[in-house]
Structure formats: C-alpha cells, structure tokens
Design a protein around this motif. Sequence first.
Motif, PDB file in Angstrom:
ATOM      1  N   VAL A  25       0.868  -1.163   0.000  1.00  0.00           N
ATOM      2  CA  VAL A  25       0.000   0.000   0.000  1.00  0.00           C
ATOM      3  C   VAL A  25       0.908   1.217   0.000  1.00  0.00           C
ATOM      4  O   VAL A  25       1.838   1.308   0.797  1.00  0.00           O
ATOM      5  N   ARG A  26       0.654   2.131  -0.897  1.00  0.00           N
ATOM      6  CA  ARG A  26       1.478   3.333  -0.968  1.00  0.00           C
ATOM      7  C   ARG A  26       1.203   4.193   0.247  1.00  0.00           C
ATOM      8  O   ARG A  26       0.068   4.558   0.537  1.00  0.00           O
ATOM      9  N   ARG A  27       2.241   4.509   0.998  1.00  0.00           N
ATOM     10  CA  ARG A  27       2.135   5.364   2.175  1.00  0.00           C
ATOM     11  C   ARG A  27       2.825   6.689   1.865  1.00  0.00           C
ATOM     12  O   ARG A  27       3.847   6.727   1.218  1.00  0.00           O
ATOM     13  N   ASP A  28       2.246   7.760   2.363  1.00  0.00           N
ATOM     14  CA  ASP A  28       2.780   9.086   2.119  1.00  0.00           C
ATOM     15  C   ASP A  28       3.333   9.683   3.402  1.00  0.00           C
ATOM     16  O   ASP A  28       2.723   9.576   4.461  1.00  0.00           O
ATOM     17  N   VAL A  29       4.495  10.318   3.281  1.00  0.00           N
ATOM     18  CA  VAL A  29       5.052  11.063   4.401  1.00  0.00           C
ATOM     19  C   VAL A  29       4.413  12.437   4.375  1.00  0.00           C
ATOM     20  O   VAL A  29       4.374  13.107   3.348  1.00  0.00           O
ATOM     21  N   TRP A  30       3.902  12.853   5.518  1.00  0.00           N
ATOM     22  CA  TRP A  30       3.163  14.112   5.623  1.00  0.00           C
ATOM     23  C   TRP A  30       3.844  15.000   6.643  1.00  0.00           C
ATOM     24  O   TRP A  30       4.151  14.576   7.749  1.00  0.00           O
ATOM     25  N   ASP A  31       4.084  16.226   6.281  1.00  0.00           N
ATOM     26  CA  ASP A  31       4.785  17.200   7.116  1.00  0.00           C
ATOM     27  C   ASP A  31       3.893  18.426   7.290  1.00  0.00           C
ATOM     28  O   ASP A  31       4.086  19.440   6.632  1.00  0.00           O
ATOM     29  N   PRO A  32       2.878  18.346   8.188  1.00  0.00           N
ATOM     30  CA  PRO A  32       1.938  19.468   8.314  1.00  0.00           C
ATOM     31  C   PRO A  32       2.606  20.710   8.926  1.00  0.00           C
ATOM     32  O   PRO A  32       3.436  20.602   9.827  1.00  0.00           O
ATOM     33  N   ARG A  33       2.222  21.867   8.437  1.00  0.00           N
ATOM     34  CA  ARG A  33       2.761  23.139   8.942  1.00  0.00           C
ATOM     35  C   ARG A  33       2.103  23.465  10.278  1.00  0.00           C
ATOM     36  O   ARG A  33       0.885  23.429  10.420  1.00  0.00           O
ATOM     37  N   ILE A  34       2.939  23.808  11.258  1.00  0.00           N
ATOM     38  CA  ILE A  34       2.422  24.209  12.568  1.00  0.00           C
ATOM     39  C   ILE A  34       1.931  25.647  12.467  1.00  0.00           C
ATOM     40  O   ILE A  34       2.637  26.529  11.989  1.00  0.00           O
TER      41      ILE A  34
END
Length: 125
Positions: A25-34
Amino acid sequence: MTTKLTTILIFCFTLFIALVSAAPVRRDVWDPRIITPNAETIWLTGQTYNVTWETDDAPVNITNKIGRVVLGKDGIQNQAVLASNFSITLGSIEITVPDDLEPGFDYNIVLFGDSGNSSPQFAIL
C-alpha cells in the motif's frame, strides 16, 4: 475432469488472493505546517494552550498517524514531551506548559508523527 478443474480454479483463486494481499500500500510522508505557536506567541508556565497544525493537505495513507508534541529550546529537542499518542489528523492538541522552565525567547514545538517538523521560535515566560 471436474476435480482437476476445481483444483486449478481453487489454486488460481488462492494465488490471486496471495498476490493482492502482498501488494504494498502506498504510504505518504506528511509534514503538516504548525500554525500555533508562531513567532508572535508568548506562553506562560503552568498554563494550558493549543498546538495547532494544518490538516487540509493530509494524504489518505499517512505513514504514521500517531503524534507526539515535544518542546524544544535553542535548537535542542526533547526539553519535554507535552503530548503523545494522538492522531495527527486532529489538527490540534491541548498541552500544559511545564512549571519548571527557564524564561526564554528561543522555544519551539516539534510535531512528530509521520514526519518531525518544527514551529518558529516563540517565548515562554
């Protein structure tokens, strides 16, 4: 003849199920802005505040949804774990600033989960 055909069909079906379940399953790295705290923020020790971050660009398959908020000072992380074991898809978490911190203008928040990211420096008095 029917038994051989049934055996072949069962084998093909089993092979298909094994291949489908083995497909990654393709997993995405997510870097949300604080969002908060930001450079204008001033927190007081012993008080409760919300750490907030953007969630509108969250991918469907996040690699690690379990979050942790850590306080940093002067570029050094792990001054204190302020929150842990929450979903980073929430977009905010309530924390309490520890009472025993030295006043300073060089604190930051690091949001761990899928990817560690840092807030701008802010003040704790």
